[in-house]
Scaffold this active site. Structure first.
Site, short mmCIF file in Angstrom:
data_model
loop_
_atom_site.label_atom_id
_atom_site.label_comp_id
_atom_site.label_asym_id
_atom_site.label_seq_id
_atom_site.Cartn_x
_atom_site.Cartn_y
_atom_site.Cartn_z
N ASN A 132 2.11 -35.77 3.21
CA ASN A 132 3.11 -35.01 3.97
C ASN A 132 2.53 -34.74 5.36
O ASN A 132 1.61 -33.93 5.50
CB ASN A 132 3.38 -33.68 3.23
CG ASN A 132 4.27 -32.75 4.03
OD1 ASN A 132 4.88 -33.13 5.03
ND2 ASN A 132 4.35 -31.50 3.59
N TRP A 133 3.08 -35.43 6.34
CA TRP A 133 2.53 -35.29 7.71
C TRP A 133 3.04 -34.01 8.39
O TRP A 133 2.59 -33.68 9.48
CB TRP A 133 2.91 -36.50 8.56
CG TRP A 133 2.07 -37.72 8.27
CD1 TRP A 133 1.14 -37.87 7.28
CD2 TRP A 133 2.07 -38.96 9.00
NE1 TRP A 133 0.57 -39.12 7.34
CE2 TRP A 133 1.12 -39.82 8.39
CE3 TRP A 133 2.79 -39.45 10.11
CZ2 TRP A 133 0.86 -41.12 8.85
CZ3 TRP A 133 2.54 -40.75 10.55
CH2 TRP A 133 1.59 -41.56 9.94
N LYS A 134 4.00 -33.34 7.79
CA LYS A 134 4.57 -32.12 8.38
C LYS A 134 5.01 -32.40 9.83
O LYS A 134 5.46 -33.49 10.11
CB LYS A 134 3.56 -30.98 8.30
CG LYS A 134 2.98 -30.81 6.90
CD LYS A 134 2.19 -29.56 6.74
CE LYS A 134 1.59 -29.52 5.34
NZ LYS A 134 0.97 -28.26 5.03
N HIS B 279 9.33 -27.27 -0.20
CA HIS B 279 7.94 -27.01 0.20
C HIS B 279 7.81 -25.53 0.57
O HIS B 279 8.74 -24.95 1.13
CB HIS B 279 7.57 -27.90 1.39
CG HIS B 279 6.11 -27.88 1.70
ND1 HIS B 279 5.51 -26.84 2.37
CD2 HIS B 279 5.11 -28.75 1.40
CE1 HIS B 279 4.21 -27.09 2.48
NE2 HIS B 279 3.94 -28.24 1.89
N GLU C 74 6.45 -24.09 2.91
CA GLU C 74 6.68 -23.81 4.33
C GLU C 74 8.17 -23.75 4.63
O GLU C 74 8.60 -22.99 5.50
CB GLU C 74 5.95 -24.86 5.19
CG GLU C 74 4.45 -24.63 5.16
CD GLU C 74 3.59 -25.85 5.40
OE1 GLU C 74 4.11 -26.87 5.89
OE2 GLU C 74 2.38 -25.78 5.09
N GLU D 85 2.05 -26.66 -6.02
CA GLU D 85 1.30 -26.36 -4.81
C GLU D 85 1.10 -24.86 -4.68
O GLU D 85 1.99 -24.16 -4.16
CB GLU D 85 2.04 -26.87 -3.58
CG GLU D 85 2.28 -28.36 -3.56
CD GLU D 85 2.33 -28.90 -2.14
OE1 GLU D 85 1.56 -29.81 -1.85
OE2 GLU D 85 3.11 -28.38 -1.32
N GLY E 87 -3.68 -25.93 2.99
CA GLY E 87 -4.30 -25.91 4.32
C GLY E 87 -5.42 -24.90 4.46
O GLY E 87 -5.85 -24.59 5.58
N SER F 113 -5.07 -28.55 -0.41
CA SER F 113 -6.45 -28.83 -0.01
C SER F 113 -7.11 -29.95 -0.81
O SER F 113 -8.31 -29.89 -1.10
CB SER F 113 -7.30 -27.55 -0.06
OG SER F 113 -6.80 -26.61 0.88
N GLY G 66 -1.46 -32.79 2.43
CA GLY G 66 -1.06 -32.49 3.80
C GLY G 66 -2.10 -33.02 4.77
O GLY G 66 -2.10 -34.19 5.14
N GLY G 67 -3.01 -32.14 5.19
CA GLY G 67 -3.99 -32.46 6.24
C GLY G 67 -4.72 -33.79 6.05
O GLY G 67 -4.86 -34.56 7.00
C1 PEP Z 1 0.97 -29.50 1.64
O1 PEP Z 1 1.34 -28.92 2.64
O2 PEP Z 1 1.81 -30.00 0.86
C2 PEP Z 1 -0.46 -29.60 1.39
C3 PEP Z 1 -0.84 -29.86 0.17
O3 PEP Z 1 -1.28 -29.39 2.45
P1 PEP Z 1 -2.88 -29.53 2.47
O4 PEP Z 1 -3.24 -30.78 1.71
O5 PEP Z 1 -3.24 -29.61 3.92
O6 PEP Z 1 -3.43 -28.31 1.79
#
Ligand code: PEP
Length: 249
Positions: free
Chosen positions: A9-11, A93, A95, A163, A169, A209, A230-231
């Site tokens: 997920n590049w957000k 999600h 967010e 999640e 993050g 993470s 994500g990241g």
């Molecule tokens: C996400 O936002 O779905 C996520 C898992 O982010 P990260 O891997 O950066 O914690």
């Protein structure tokens, strides 16, 4: 047998220059033995779809509207995402739940729209730190599952992502026992509601993470069929380490 899935997920990250990461990814994994999905910003879906054409990498959206079309300035329907080249879409999600006040009912409607458009809905659930510390995790997850999954869910059109909000993050990750407890709980709930056939065929992703250096142990946990990342999905080199760990799990 559930096919494992590494989803990125590049957000709200990436312009056209980021597409070179997809070239690296497809070159590094020419014949992946797991499903690979990248969900870039909507502005890149079409070009990303072209960049991964003929490879084992698929492209998805990060959200969709619950309706097919209409007066909803700035929104995108599931049909539009599909038309642009998406095969899946993330809904619910944390967010989106936080920034846009999305509730389980909204998420169920979006997931239904995605499924009706022929997309796989990746529905996210997860507890806050406060809820975990109050020992309410399974109650919260149970409520999100009942409220946000539409009745038409199948093993093909639904993926569930657990999640924990406090792990997204932050570099913090639940213990393997905590991840296993929630994933086993989700599996049992799916089997109870949809029957063993569908319940056992839905893929369950862990997200929060996930990095190349912790992926292998997470993928060893029961009922973890992959990750939503994500990241670490922004750079092909990092995401590739996670994909390789999943291929070896
Ligand atoms: C996400 O936002 O779905 C996520 C898992 O982010 P990260 O891997 O950066 O914690």
């Amino acid at each position: 047998m559930r096919r494992r899935l590494a989803a990125g997920n590049w957000k709200m990250n990436g312009t056209g220059a980021a597409l070179s990461e997809l070239d690296t990814l497809t070159a590094t994994h020419p014949s992946p033995t797991v499903d690979i999905l990248i969900c870039p910003p909507a502005t890149l879906i079409h070009r990303a779809g072209q960049a991964v054409q003929g490879s084992g990498v698929a492209i998805g959206g990060q959200d969709c509207h619950a309706e097919v079309s209409g007066a909803h300035t700035g929104d995108l329907s599931a049909e539009m995402l599909k038309d642009a080249g998406a095969t899946s879409v993330i809904v619910g999600h944390s967010e989106r739940r936080e920034d846009h006040g999305e509730k389980d009912d909204d998420i169920r409607a979006k997931a239904r729209a995605a499924m009706n458009a022929g997309l796989t809905a990746i529905i996210c659930v997860g507890e806050s730190l406060e809820q975990r510390e109050a020992a309410n995790t399974l109650d919260i997850i149970g409520g999100q599952l009942s409220g946000s999954i539409p009745d038409l869910a199948t093993g093909e059109n639904l993926v569930l992502a657990y999640e924990p909000i406090w792990a997204i993050g932050t570099g913090k990750v639940p213990t393997l026992e905590e991840i296993g407890e929630v994933h086993d709980f989700i599996r049992a709930r799916l089997e109870r509601r949809f029957g063993e056939g569908v319940g056992r065929s839905v893929r369950l992703l862990y997200g929060g993470s996930v990095k190349p250096d912790n992926a292998a142990e997470i993928f060893g946990v029961s009922n973890v069929d992959g990750a939503l990342v994500g990241g670490a999905s922004l750079k092909a080199r990092d995401f590739s380490g996670i994909i390789s760990a999943l291929e070896q799990a």
